[in-house]
Scaffold this active site. Structure first.
Site, mmCIF file in Angstrom:
data_model
loop_
_atom_site.group_PDB
_atom_site.id
_atom_site.type_symbol
_atom_site.label_atom_id
_atom_site.label_comp_id
_atom_site.label_asym_id
_atom_site.label_seq_id
_atom_site.Cartn_x
_atom_site.Cartn_y
_atom_site.Cartn_z
ATOM 1 N N GLU A 265 31.568 33.811 34.828
ATOM 2 C CA GLU A 265 30.868 33.180 34.920
ATOM 3 C C GLU A 265 30.546 32.834 36.416
ATOM 4 O OE1 GLU A 265 29.945 28.510 36.646
ATOM 5 O OE2 GLU A 265 32.024 28.767 35.597
ATOM 6 N N GLN B 83 44.659 39.505 50.492
ATOM 7 C CA GLN B 83 44.077 40.682 49.683
ATOM 8 C C GLN B 83 44.079 42.210 50.381
ATOM 9 O OE1 GLN B 83 39.301 39.217 51.704
ATOM 10 N NE2 GLN B 83 40.295 37.295 50.485
#
Length: 404
Positions: free
Chosen positions: A262, A234
């Site tokens: 979503e 990350q």
């Protein structure tokens, strides 16, 4: 009673603090504590409090081989509660909770797991390679690759997917396993390609799933469902690189209308804003000399054509880029921007007001008074200002990243 409660509290630990996750490339990695990363959440395994009861100095080792994702699971502790001494109170069965939730059959022997590492170099990603890129990592240049799977057609990938999706429980709130028999799912996997002498390793970085929905009258709408990049990878620009690669994968597909997302996390919202702004800031209709004139259908059409960005997201991108182009020392320009954004934010209140006008014809006086109280003007102004400031804060973070 208080004494018993105090004694029992000694056996409580927090799941986030005791679960050790690790991607293991070698035997040295197995014993290297610097390779450990922690889950962001464990409530989906251990309950809302994320507490584990019954152990002192608990340590749960959930290790994955870095390419094949073979799973090692074990735990140790300095003391486990004795039911005979504490009125029959038993320790939580943490191993069963993990195995049942993740639906795995882990290796529990350290020696057996280390032997499995010898098979790592035999792993090759399945699917079609759609993108390669490089990143500076740990003092050297690393190569990364993105693979696409149109459907769960290979048993080998079905098995691999079953292992890689286990990370969801620790990093995606409200996680659930998808129906892999549904052919409308698309899968993208990400790997670090590592060449070591004559062998090549593909270390797992993360994955994304998309679902193909029908869009009237004859198109497909792609909904991004899950995006996971593991903590060791990350904050290295992978998310933006991957999202742009997936946009490019469909930009020329005439059957695809646009992309939606979503239930996005705050982190994904920021990522999407950044990537979409990068796309749109180079389009003619988003340039600083025209963007202050207001939002237009031309903006929607250009963004849709360039990267199939959904029209609601285009509006958000417009507001970010207009703020970026606004001279904050110009009071009139700032006021004009604030009014336009608040007009959009006021749309739900305006709809509510219109509904109230209709209800005036049918409601009793006391019912009407209660309904009018729900749209109190002062409260509406306060709410609009709160929303506006939240949007500005989010927008400024994206603008800061665009400028870096």
């Amino acid at each position: 009673m208080n004494s018993l409660k105090s004694d029992l509290e000694q056996f409580i630990c927090v799941g986030n603090d005791v679960v050790e996750l690790k991607l293991v490339k070698s035997e040295d990695d197995f014993f290297n504590n610097k390779k450990v990363f922690r889950p962001e959440m464990t409530h989906q395994l251990f309950g809302q409090t994320e507490n584990i009861f019954g152990y002192k100095d608990l340590r749960i080792q959930l290790y994955y081989s870095s390419t094949r994702l073979a799973v090692y699971l074990n735990h140790n502790y300095s003391e486990k509660i004795n039911p005979n001494q504490y009125e029959g109170v038993k320790a939580d069965n943490v191993i069963k909770a993990i195995v049942d939730t993740l639906e795995i059959q882990p290796i529990t022997s350290k020696d057996e797991f280390i032997k499995e590492l010898a098979k790592e170099s035999t792993f090759k990603p399945s699917g079609n390679l759609i993108h390669s890129y490089s990143r500076e990592r740990e003092g050297s240049t690393s190569q990364f690759q993105v693979y696409k799977h149109d459907r769960m057609s290979l048993d080998s990938f079905r098995e691999y997917h079953s292992r890689m999706q286990t990370f969801l429980w620790f990093f995606i709130d409200g996680a659930s396993y998808i129906d892999t028999d549904d052919d409308q799912w698309l899968y993208y996997t990400f790997f670090e390609k590592q060449v070591e002498g004559s062998s090549t390793r593909y270390n797992f970085v993360g994955y994304m799933t998309l679902y193909r929905y029908y869009a009237y009258p004859d198109k497909i709408r792609l909904r991004i469902s899950q995006l996971l990049i593991l903590p060791p990878y990350q904050k290295q620009g992978h998310g933006a690189e991957i999202l742009q690669a997936i946009y490019r994968d469909f930009v020329s597909d005439i059957n695809v209308l646009d992309f939606t997302v979503e239930d996005p996390s705050d982190n994904f919202v920021r990522l999407r804003d950044y990537v979409d702004c990068k796309v749109c800031m180079n389009l003619p209709s988003f340039q600083a000399d025209v963007i202050h004139k207001g939002f237009t259908h031309t903006m929607e059409n250009e963004a849709l054509e360039k990267s199939k960005i959904h029209k609601k997201q285009v509006r958000r991108v417009y507001e970010i880029l207009r703020l970026r182009a606004t001279d904050m020392s110009d009071a009139e320009a700032v006021k004009a921007y604030r009014i336009e954004v608040k007009q959009r934010l006021n749309i739900p209140f305006q709809k509510q007001k219109n509904e109230l006008e209709k209800l005036k014809k049918v409601l009793k006086p006391e019912e009407l008074a209660a309904a009018m109280q729900a749209v109190d003007t002062n409260e509406r102004f306060k709410m609009l200002e709160k929303w506006y400031q939240e949007h500005i804060d989010a927008y400024m973070r994206v603008i800061g990243k665009l400028s870096s």
